[in-house]
Design an enzyme around this catalytic site. Structure first.
Site, PDB file in Angstrom:
ATOM      1  N   CYS A  82      69.028 -21.962   9.295  1.00  0.00           N
ATOM      2  CA  CYS A  82      69.928 -22.122  10.446  1.00  0.00           C
ATOM      3  C   CYS A  82      70.258 -23.609  10.637  1.00  0.00           C
ATOM      4  CB  CYS A  82      69.344 -21.475  11.694  1.00  0.00           C
ATOM      5  SG  CYS A  82      70.570 -21.249  13.016  1.00  0.00           S
ATOM      6  N   HIS A 207      69.116 -16.097  10.019  1.00  0.00           N
ATOM      7  CA  HIS A 207      67.666 -16.182  10.206  1.00  0.00           C
ATOM      8  C   HIS A 207      66.962 -15.101   9.383  1.00  0.00           C
ATOM      9  CE1 HIS A 207      67.450 -19.114  13.528  1.00  0.00           C
ATOM     10  NE2 HIS A 207      68.632 -18.623  13.872  1.00  0.00           N
ATOM     11  N   GLU A 209      63.835 -14.767   8.945  1.00  0.00           N
ATOM     12  CA  GLU A 209      62.614 -14.363   9.652  1.00  0.00           C
ATOM     13  C   GLU A 209      62.911 -13.372  10.768  1.00  0.00           C
ATOM     14  OE1 GLU A 209      64.238 -17.531  12.267  1.00  0.00           O
ATOM     15  OE2 GLU A 209      64.183 -17.143  10.118  1.00  0.00           O
TER      16      GLU A 209
END
Length: 227
Positions: A82, A207, A209
């Site tokens: 990001c 993202h 994650e």
């Protein structure tokens, strides 16, 4: 292998760490605060959420800029996520003009949905239906939510993924760079780089994650990369 997560006081450190804890097998995870920490790592991850200028100021205050650049020059892998991806570039035009780490040639600009930009985008993507669907004046900034990524070049970071796949985005600014650095693109009013690469430098705008199975696969692919 030791994986460093750069903790410079701005970003989604906890989410990235939890993701790594879920997928790691033999790798050790270290929160990186200084040059000594970086020197202990085989790979580092540079997360980030927030403003470009503030992020660079934090890195400078913690004396992390030169160690990160030297780490990359040494041939070891870095993954920017990001805002962390945006910091890999030469500069950003977010609230002024600010220098980045300069590891990839290019810059960061805000999404522009003006009529002239839409017409240019349509002329460049006449055969891309996914782009046409997003050419609407009511698109919101920041770009938040799940969106489809389209692979442009093969790379081990994208191993075992389909030609297109969804990841989760939260951002108002995007990268501009030469196509030689672009591994995948996404469409949100305009086509922009979502995953980039230059040698041992990898950046991902969404993202991983927070992107469940596909995102975790990308993170696992990063751990599997060999120099």
């Amino acid at each position: 292998m030791q994986i460093g997560v750069v903790d410079y006081g701005i970003g989604n450190i906890a989410n990235v760490t939890r993701c790594l804890e879920y997928i790691t097998k033999k790798e050790k995870i270290l929160r990186v605060y200084n040059e000594k920490d970086i020197l202990q790592c085989d790979k580092i991850i540079l997360p980030g959420v927030g403003a470009f200028k503030s992020a660079m100021q934090h890195l400078e205050q913690m004396n992390l800029i030169e160690p990160i650049i030297n780490f990359v020059k040494d041939g070891r892998y870095i993954l920017g996520i990001c805002l962390g991806m945006q910091l890999l570039f030469e500069k950003s035009f977010e609230f002024g003009e600010h220098n980045g780490l300069g590891l990839i040639k290019g810059n960061i600009t805000k999404f522009d949905f003006t009529e002239s930009n839409d017409k240019l985008n349509q002329s460049n993507n006449q055969n891309d239906n996914s782009t046409i669907l997003h050419n609407k004046k009511d698109l919101k900034i920041p770009h938040i939510g799940w969106n489809k990524n389209f692979i442009q070049q093969k790379h081990k970071i994208l191993s075992n993924l389909e030609d297109s796949f969804y990841l989760y985005f939260v951002h108002s600014y995007h990268a501009n760079c030469n196509e030689q650095f672009i591994l995948a693109t996404c469409d949100y009013g305009i086509k922009f780089p979502s995953i980039v690469n230059k040698e041992n430098i990898i950046g991902i705008q969404p993202h991983p994650e927070r992107s469940h199975k596909i995102g975790f696969e990308i993170m696992q692919n990063f751990l599997n990369l060999k120099g």
